[in-house]
Write a protein that holds these residues in place. Structure first.
Motif, PDB file in Angstrom:
ATOM      1  N   SER A  18     -55.878  43.566  39.556  1.00  0.00           N
ATOM      2  CA  SER A  18     -55.625  42.773  38.358  1.00  0.00           C
ATOM      3  C   SER A  18     -56.899  42.325  37.655  1.00  0.00           C
ATOM      4  O   SER A  18     -56.830  41.674  36.642  1.00  0.00           O
ATOM      5  N   VAL A  19     -58.054  42.662  38.196  1.00  0.00           N
ATOM      6  CA  VAL A  19     -59.296  42.210  37.588  1.00  0.00           C
ATOM      7  C   VAL A  19     -59.470  42.802  36.193  1.00  0.00           C
ATOM      8  O   VAL A  19     -59.736  42.099  35.246  1.00  0.00           O
ATOM      9  N   ALA A  20     -59.357  44.105  36.047  1.00  0.00           N
ATOM     10  CA  ALA A  20     -59.447  44.719  34.719  1.00  0.00           C
ATOM     11  C   ALA A  20     -58.086  44.555  34.046  1.00  0.00           C
ATOM     12  O   ALA A  20     -57.059  44.836  34.631  1.00  0.00           O
ATOM     13  N   ARG A  21     -58.089  44.099  32.817  1.00  0.00           N
ATOM     14  CA  ARG A  21     -56.814  43.868  32.126  1.00  0.00           C
ATOM     15  C   ARG A  21     -56.857  44.432  30.720  1.00  0.00           C
ATOM     16  O   ARG A  21     -57.912  44.795  30.211  1.00  0.00           O
ATOM     17  N   LEU A 121     -67.023  38.749  27.520  1.00  0.00           N
ATOM     18  CA  LEU A 121     -67.782  37.942  28.471  1.00  0.00           C
ATOM     19  C   LEU A 121     -68.221  38.793  29.658  1.00  0.00           C
ATOM     20  O   LEU A 121     -67.741  39.908  29.846  1.00  0.00           O
ATOM     21  N   ALA A 122     -69.108  38.243  30.487  1.00  0.00           N
ATOM     22  CA  ALA A 122     -69.571  38.944  31.687  1.00  0.00           C
ATOM     23  C   ALA A 122     -68.376  39.279  32.582  1.00  0.00           C
ATOM     24  O   ALA A 122     -67.355  38.581  32.554  1.00  0.00           O
ATOM     25  N   PRO A 123     -68.492  40.330  33.384  1.00  0.00           N
ATOM     26  CA  PRO A 123     -67.366  40.705  34.256  1.00  0.00           C
ATOM     27  C   PRO A 123     -67.077  39.638  35.295  1.00  0.00           C
ATOM     28  O   PRO A 123     -67.970  38.905  35.710  1.00  0.00           O
ATOM     29  N   LEU A 124     -65.809  39.564  35.716  1.00  0.00           N
ATOM     30  CA  LEU A 124     -65.422  38.644  36.777  1.00  0.00           C
ATOM     31  C   LEU A 124     -65.841  39.205  38.124  1.00  0.00           C
ATOM     32  O   LEU A 124     -65.756  40.411  38.336  1.00  0.00           O
ATOM     33  N   LEU A 150     -58.674  39.558  57.496  1.00  0.00           N
ATOM     34  CA  LEU A 150     -59.026  40.735  56.717  1.00  0.00           C
ATOM     35  C   LEU A 150     -60.454  41.176  57.015  1.00  0.00           C
ATOM     36  O   LEU A 150     -60.802  42.330  56.839  1.00  0.00           O
ATOM     37  N   CYS A 151     -61.275  40.223  57.497  1.00  0.00           N
ATOM     38  CA  CYS A 151     -62.646  40.556  57.862  1.00  0.00           C
ATOM     39  C   CYS A 151     -62.726  40.957  59.333  1.00  0.00           C
ATOM     40  O   CYS A 151     -63.565  41.750  59.721  1.00  0.00           O
ATOM     41  N   ASN A 152     -61.861  40.366  60.134  1.00  0.00           N
ATOM     42  CA  ASN A 152     -61.871  40.603  61.570  1.00  0.00           C
ATOM     43  C   ASN A 152     -60.427  40.670  62.052  1.00  0.00           C
ATOM     44  O   ASN A 152     -59.886  39.691  62.540  1.00  0.00           O
ATOM     45  N   PRO A 153     -59.758  41.830  61.929  1.00  0.00           N
ATOM     46  CA  PRO A 153     -58.329  41.931  62.205  1.00  0.00           C
ATOM     47  C   PRO A 153     -57.930  41.693  63.652  1.00  0.00           C
ATOM     48  O   PRO A 153     -56.763  41.518  63.948  1.00  0.00           O
ATOM     49  N   LYS A 154     -58.863  41.614  64.595  1.00  0.00           N
ATOM     50  CA  LYS A 154     -58.510  41.376  65.996  1.00  0.00           C
ATOM     51  C   LYS A 154     -58.277  39.899  66.280  1.00  0.00           C
ATOM     52  O   LYS A 154     -57.784  39.537  67.330  1.00  0.00           O
ATOM     53  N   LYS A 155     -58.633  39.033  65.353  1.00  0.00           N
ATOM     54  CA  LYS A 155     -58.441  37.594  65.519  1.00  0.00           C
ATOM     55  C   LYS A 155     -57.185  37.157  64.779  1.00  0.00           C
ATOM     56  O   LYS A 155     -56.760  37.761  63.808  1.00  0.00           O
ATOM     57  N   THR A 156     -56.606  36.050  65.223  1.00  0.00           N
ATOM     58  CA  THR A 156     -55.429  35.498  64.569  1.00  0.00           C
ATOM     59  C   THR A 156     -55.878  34.349  63.674  1.00  0.00           C
ATOM     60  O   THR A 156     -56.557  33.448  64.136  1.00  0.00           O
ATOM     61  N   ALA A 157     -55.516  34.400  62.400  1.00  0.00           N
ATOM     62  CA  ALA A 157     -55.911  33.327  61.488  1.00  0.00           C
ATOM     63  C   ALA A 157     -55.010  33.325  60.273  1.00  0.00           C
ATOM     64  O   ALA A 157     -54.317  34.284  60.005  1.00  0.00           O
ATOM     65  N   VAL A 158     -55.030  32.237  59.573  1.00  0.00           N
ATOM     66  CA  VAL A 158     -54.315  32.178  58.292  1.00  0.00           C
ATOM     67  C   VAL A 158     -55.348  32.344  57.202  1.00  0.00           C
ATOM     68  O   VAL A 158     -56.533  32.107  57.400  1.00  0.00           O
ATOM     69  N   HIS A 159     -54.915  32.737  56.050  1.00  0.00           N
ATOM     70  CA  HIS A 159     -55.842  32.977  54.954  1.00  0.00           C
ATOM     71  C   HIS A 159     -56.307  31.656  54.376  1.00  0.00           C
ATOM     72  O   HIS A 159     -55.531  30.725  54.200  1.00  0.00           O
ATOM     73  N   ALA A 160     -57.572  31.565  54.051  1.00  0.00           N
ATOM     74  CA  ALA A 160     -58.165  30.309  53.601  1.00  0.00           C
ATOM     75  C   ALA A 160     -57.572  29.788  52.306  1.00  0.00           C
ATOM     76  O   ALA A 160     -57.332  28.610  52.162  1.00  0.00           O
ATOM     77  N   ASP A 161     -57.361  30.658  51.332  1.00  0.00           N
ATOM     78  CA  ASP A 161     -56.898  30.146  50.042  1.00  0.00           C
ATOM     79  C   ASP A 161     -55.583  30.787  49.603  1.00  0.00           C
ATOM     80  O   ASP A 161     -55.233  30.754  48.443  1.00  0.00           O
ATOM     81  N   ARG A 162     -54.867  31.388  50.516  1.00  0.00           N
ATOM     82  CA  ARG A 162     -53.566  32.010  50.240  1.00  0.00           C
ATOM     83  C   ARG A 162     -53.647  33.086  49.173  1.00  0.00           C
ATOM     84  O   ARG A 162     -52.701  33.362  48.469  1.00  0.00           O
ATOM     85  N   VAL A 163     -54.806  33.699  48.992  1.00  0.00           N
ATOM     86  CA  VAL A 163     -55.078  34.807  48.081  1.00  0.00           C
ATOM     87  C   VAL A 163     -54.582  34.511  46.668  1.00  0.00           C
ATOM     88  O   VAL A 163     -53.465  34.814  46.305  1.00  0.00           O
ATOM     89  N   ARG A 164     -55.425  33.902  45.902  1.00  0.00           N
ATOM     90  CA  ARG A 164     -55.103  33.620  44.505  1.00  0.00           C
ATOM     91  C   ARG A 164     -55.670  34.709  43.624  1.00  0.00           C
ATOM     92  O   ARG A 164     -56.649  35.356  43.954  1.00  0.00           O
ATOM     93  N   SER A 165     -55.067  34.866  42.492  1.00  0.00           N
ATOM     94  CA  SER A 165     -55.573  35.826  41.521  1.00  0.00           C
ATOM     95  C   SER A 165     -56.969  35.404  41.090  1.00  0.00           C
ATOM     96  O   SER A 165     -57.246  34.212  40.940  1.00  0.00           O
ATOM     97  N   PRO A 166     -57.887  36.374  40.846  1.00  0.00           N
ATOM     98  CA  PRO A 166     -59.205  35.989  40.375  1.00  0.00           C
ATOM     99  C   PRO A 166     -59.179  35.341  38.992  1.00  0.00           C
ATOM    100  O   PRO A 166     -60.143  34.747  38.566  1.00  0.00           O
ATOM    101  N   TRP A 167     -58.057  35.422  38.283  1.00  0.00           N
ATOM    102  CA  TRP A 167     -57.938  34.813  36.948  1.00  0.00           C
ATOM    103  C   TRP A 167     -57.582  33.330  37.039  1.00  0.00           C
ATOM    104  O   TRP A 167     -57.672  32.617  36.060  1.00  0.00           O
ATOM    105  N   THR A 168     -57.189  32.851  38.219  1.00  0.00           N
ATOM    106  CA  THR A 168     -56.741  31.472  38.344  1.00  0.00           C
ATOM    107  C   THR A 168     -57.797  30.477  37.897  1.00  0.00           C
ATOM    108  O   THR A 168     -57.513  29.524  37.189  1.00  0.00           O
ATOM    109  N   TRP A 169     -59.053  30.700  38.280  1.00  0.00           N
ATOM    110  CA  TRP A 169     -60.103  29.753  37.915  1.00  0.00           C
ATOM    111  C   TRP A 169     -60.352  29.750  36.421  1.00  0.00           C
ATOM    112  O   TRP A 169     -60.739  28.752  35.850  1.00  0.00           O
ATOM    113  N   TYR A 170     -60.123  30.875  35.747  1.00  0.00           N
ATOM    114  CA  TYR A 170     -60.406  30.987  34.327  1.00  0.00           C
ATOM    115  C   TYR A 170     -59.278  30.425  33.464  1.00  0.00           C
ATOM    116  O   TYR A 170     -59.507  29.735  32.496  1.00  0.00           O
TER     117      TYR A 170
END
Length: 172
Positions: A18-21, A121-124, A150-170
């Motif tokens: 979704s980065v390129a729109r 504007l500059a790329p996201l 996603l960085c270390n699939p052998k460990k059990t963890a929850v995602h830090a920010d629940r995967v938000r769209s990169p457009w959310t901050w903008y």
């Protein structure tokens, strides 16, 4: 756990895609606007790598870039309602354009008459997931942390920010 990992992976992939729109600019009543209701004239504001799609809503018009800019395009005359013309922007800056039938090139990247501009504007940055340490879910001691799965699939963890769209901050 596996379902959560698969869901996070899919959501991360969608966030990257979704980065390129594509932003639509409507051509009507001697105006260019991103407002599909035609109530106000709004110039396109995009990022490097995005595409502007001009769509003819009425009459005979075209979109032509002003001379001397790093981005150049010319749609030719569009005469069928619904006809479109796309241009992908690869440079940042402000790019003036005009209708070749009802506008003109003033110079210095500006158009006159039936004219408008695109702000690029500059790329996201592409960040599909956070690389933060997070608490282990279920049966873990409080305060025990492990890297994102996603960085270390052998460990059990929850995602830090629940995967938000990169457009959310903008766009909020």
């Amino acid at each position: 756990m596996l379902r959560r990992l698969i869901l996070m992976t899919v959501m991360s992939a969608l966030a990257v895609l979704s980065v390129a729109r594509t932003v639509t600019v409507h051509i009507y009543n001697f105006q260019f606007s991103t407002d599909p209701t035609h109530h106000k004239v709004v110039a396109a504001v995009i990022h490097v790598g995005d595409t502007v799609r001009w769509v003819l809503d009425e009459s005979f018009h075209c979109t032509t870039s002003c001379a001397g800019m790093t981005e150049n395009w010319a749609s030719g005359v569009m005469s069928t309602v619904g006809q479109t013309y796309d241009h992908k922007f690869t440079h940042g800056g402000i790019f003036g354009y005009y209708c070749c039938l009802h506008g003109f090139d003033v110079g210095n990247g500006r158009g006159g008459g039936m004219a408008s501009y695109v702000v690029v504007l500059a790329p996201l940055p592409i960040q599909p997931h956070a690389h933060a340490l997070v608490e282990k879910p279920v049966a873990a001691k409080p305060g025990v942390t492990t890297p994102c799965p996603l960085c270390n699939p052998k460990k059990t963890a929850v995602h830090a920010d629940r995967v938000r769209s990169p457009w959310t901050w903008y766009f909020g």
